[in-house]
Each structure stands twice: as C-alpha cells, then as structure tokens.
Design a protein around this motif. Structure first.
Motif, mmCIF file in Angstrom:
data_model
loop_
_atom_site.group_PDB
_atom_site.id
_atom_site.type_symbol
_atom_site.label_atom_id
_atom_site.label_comp_id
_atom_site.label_asym_id
_atom_site.label_seq_id
_atom_site.Cartn_x
_atom_site.Cartn_y
_atom_site.Cartn_z
ATOM 1 N N MET A 187 0.857 -1.182 0.000
ATOM 2 C CA MET A 187 0.000 0.000 0.000
ATOM 3 C C MET A 187 0.892 1.231 0.000
ATOM 4 S SD MET A 187 -3.115 -0.600 2.639
ATOM 5 C CE MET A 187 -2.788 -2.032 3.642
ATOM 6 N N CYS A 188 0.515 2.212 -0.815
ATOM 7 C CA CYS A 188 1.223 3.486 -0.785
ATOM 8 C C CYS A 188 0.193 4.609 -0.822
ATOM 9 C CB CYS A 188 2.229 3.595 -1.929
ATOM 10 S SG CYS A 188 1.515 3.468 -3.565
ATOM 11 N N ASP A 189 0.641 5.814 -0.591
ATOM 12 C CA ASP A 189 -0.236 6.997 -0.569
ATOM 13 C C ASP A 189 -1.437 6.783 0.356
ATOM 14 O OD1 ASP A 189 1.316 8.496 -2.394
ATOM 15 O OD2 ASP A 189 0.457 7.362 -4.042
ATOM 16 N N ILE A 190 -1.183 6.271 1.549
ATOM 17 C CA ILE A 190 -2.253 6.000 2.516
ATOM 18 C C ILE A 190 -2.733 7.312 3.126
ATOM 19 C CG2 ILE A 190 -2.801 4.886 4.718
ATOM 20 C CD1 ILE A 190 -0.598 2.803 3.977
ATOM 21 N N LYS A 191 -4.046 7.441 3.227
ATOM 22 C CA LYS A 191 -4.654 8.591 3.916
ATOM 23 C C LYS A 191 -5.646 8.060 4.933
ATOM 24 C CE LYS A 191 -7.418 12.755 3.427
ATOM 25 N NZ LYS A 191 -8.027 13.713 2.498
ATOM 26 N N ALA A 192 -5.454 8.406 6.191
ATOM 27 C CA ALA A 192 -6.376 8.042 7.260
ATOM 28 C C ALA A 192 -7.171 9.290 7.635
ATOM 29 C CB ALA A 192 -5.617 7.515 8.470
ATOM 30 N N ALA A 193 -8.466 9.251 7.410
ATOM 31 C CA ALA A 193 -9.339 10.389 7.710
ATOM 32 C C ALA A 193 -10.405 9.933 8.703
ATOM 33 C CB ALA A 193 -9.986 10.895 6.418
ATOM 34 N N ASP A 194 -11.271 10.841 9.094
ATOM 35 C CA ASP A 194 -12.428 10.452 9.905
ATOM 36 C C ASP A 194 -13.425 9.779 8.979
ATOM 37 O OD1 ASP A 194 -11.457 11.528 12.293
ATOM 38 O OD2 ASP A 194 -12.314 13.496 11.869
ATOM 39 N N GLY A 195 -13.740 8.515 9.241
ATOM 40 C CA GLY A 195 -14.761 7.822 8.469
ATOM 41 C C GLY A 195 -14.266 7.043 7.270
ATOM 42 N N PHE A 196 -13.030 7.264 6.835
ATOM 43 C CA PHE A 196 -12.522 6.474 5.714
ATOM 44 C C PHE A 196 -10.993 6.432 5.718
ATOM 45 C CE2 PHE A 196 -12.511 10.702 3.772
ATOM 46 C CZ PHE A 196 -11.391 10.702 2.954
ATOM 47 N N VAL A 197 -10.498 5.389 5.079
ATOM 48 C CA VAL A 197 -9.070 5.239 4.836
ATOM 49 C C VAL A 197 -8.907 4.913 3.359
ATOM 50 C CG1 VAL A 197 -9.047 2.789 5.498
ATOM 51 C CG2 VAL A 197 -6.919 4.100 5.540
ATOM 52 N N ARG A 198 -7.840 5.426 2.753
ATOM 53 C CA ARG A 198 -7.585 5.092 1.354
ATOM 54 C C ARG A 198 -6.119 4.769 1.161
ATOM 55 N NH1 ARG A 198 -4.010 8.915 -0.163
ATOM 56 N NH2 ARG A 198 -4.825 10.900 -0.846
ATOM 57 N N ALA A 199 -5.885 3.917 0.145
ATOM 58 C CA ALA A 199 -4.515 3.551 -0.214
ATOM 59 C C ALA A 199 -4.488 3.166 -1.682
ATOM 60 C CB ALA A 199 -4.018 2.399 0.644
ATOM 61 N N ASN A 200 -3.315 3.259 -2.258
ATOM 62 C CA ASN A 200 -3.110 2.811 -3.628
ATOM 63 C C ASN A 200 -2.426 1.451 -3.569
ATOM 64 O OD1 ASN A 200 -1.706 2.432 -6.255
ATOM 65 N ND2 ASN A 200 -2.649 4.414 -6.674
ATOM 66 N N VAL A 201 -3.047 0.464 -4.225
ATOM 67 C CA VAL A 201 -2.487 -0.879 -4.294
ATOM 68 C C VAL A 201 -2.429 -1.270 -5.767
ATOM 69 C CG1 VAL A 201 -2.758 -3.302 -3.640
ATOM 70 C CG2 VAL A 201 -3.454 -1.497 -2.041
ATOM 71 N N CYS A 202 -1.234 -1.436 -6.276
ATOM 72 C CA CYS A 202 -1.017 -1.854 -7.676
ATOM 73 C C CYS A 202 -1.773 -0.980 -8.669
ATOM 74 C CB CYS A 202 -1.409 -3.316 -7.856
ATOM 75 S SG CYS A 202 -0.442 -4.456 -6.869
ATOM 76 N N GLY A 203 -1.796 0.337 -8.428
ATOM 77 C CA GLY A 203 -2.442 1.259 -9.353
ATOM 78 C C GLY A 203 -3.936 1.428 -9.162
ATOM 79 N N THR A 204 -4.521 0.755 -8.174
ATOM 80 C CA THR A 204 -5.950 0.897 -7.877
ATOM 81 C C THR A 204 -6.099 1.628 -6.545
ATOM 82 O OG1 THR A 204 -6.495 -1.153 -9.036
ATOM 83 C CG2 THR A 204 -8.114 -0.338 -7.460
ATOM 84 N N TRP A 205 -6.932 2.664 -6.534
ATOM 85 C CA TRP A 205 -7.210 3.416 -5.312
ATOM 86 C C TRP A 205 -8.318 2.684 -4.568
ATOM 87 C CZ3 TRP A 205 -4.051 7.110 -3.730
ATOM 88 C CH2 TRP A 205 -3.216 7.699 -4.675
ATOM 89 N N LEU A 206 -8.031 2.240 -3.354
ATOM 90 C CA LEU A 206 -8.990 1.516 -2.531
ATOM 91 C C LEU A 206 -9.410 2.379 -1.356
ATOM 92 C CD1 LEU A 206 -7.210 -1.953 -2.429
ATOM 93 C CD2 LEU A 206 -9.051 -1.217 -3.948
#
Length: 126
Positions: free
Chosen positions: A64-83
């Motif tokens: 996972m790269c470009d991880i963002k932890a916010a209130d209510g959601f978390v996001r990360a880039n895995v193999c070119g897909t934003w999850l």
C-alpha cells in the motif's frame, strides 16, 4: 485483484471466518468495516477511528502506498488501484455525515481506477 468487503461488527468469530474465507477464495485485499482487531504490519491501514480498514491479505508482494487516514474512511493505492474503506456510524449527526462524504468526494476527484466499499449506515428520513 481479488477483493472482499464486509462489516465484521467487532466480532472475533467473524474475523476468524474472514481469515479462512480469504485463504479459500484467494482474496488479495479486504475492505473492512468495524474490524475486531487490526494488525500492526504494513499490510494494514485504518481510518482515524479504527472502524474502517484495508488489509492486504494475499500472499503476493503487494504494498500500500499513498495512505490517507481520515475520519470515516481510509484510502490507499495498491497496484495502481485506489482503494477506499468507509465506516460512518449511525450515531453521526447529519452535519458530520455530510462533512465526511464531502471529504471523501474531494479525495476521490482525480483518482481514476477507484474502488469504494464500506458501511454508510444511511437512514432515510422520508
């Protein structure tokens, strides 16, 4: 990429069953709401509340790269897909609910190839 998404309701048995299911199905990433527990490894990312999580559960060499932890959601880039994994509690005020959705929408802009999963606990007023 093989994904699985569910709400574990903070249940130990549900999380144990998840671990077996990902092995049987060959899932690579789990998008989770209300996990019983999260790991401390690089294979886990959680939102600020700990109620939304992403878990790299596959055997492959994904990261996972470009991880963002916010209130209510978390996001990360895995193999070119934003999850994105989301959890918005039913106890949130309408104002807080809207603010989190606005922040999620803003973060999604410009991210092609995105997957959003989670538990939004939306109640219909009318």
């Amino acid at each position: 990429m093989q994904l699985i998404q569910l709400n574990l309701k903070h249940c130990r048995a549900a999380q144990d069953l998840l671990m077996q299911t990902v092995r049987e199905r060959g899932s690579e990433v789990a998008i989770l709401s209300e996990p019983y527990r999260t790991g401390n490894s690089q294979g886990w990312a959680t939102d600020r509340t700990g109620k939304a999580a992403l878990w790299l559960c596959g055997i492959g060499a994904q990261q996972m790269c470009d991880i963002k932890a916010a209130d209510g959601f978390v996001r990360a880039n895995v193999c070119g897909t934003w999850l994105y994994s989301c959890y918005l509690a039913s106890s949130l005020s309408l104002e807080s609910f809207g603010r989190i959705l606005d922040e999620l929408s803003i973060d999604l802009r410009g991210h092609c190839n995105a997957v959003v999963g989670g538990d939004f606990n939306a109640w219909a007023i009318e």
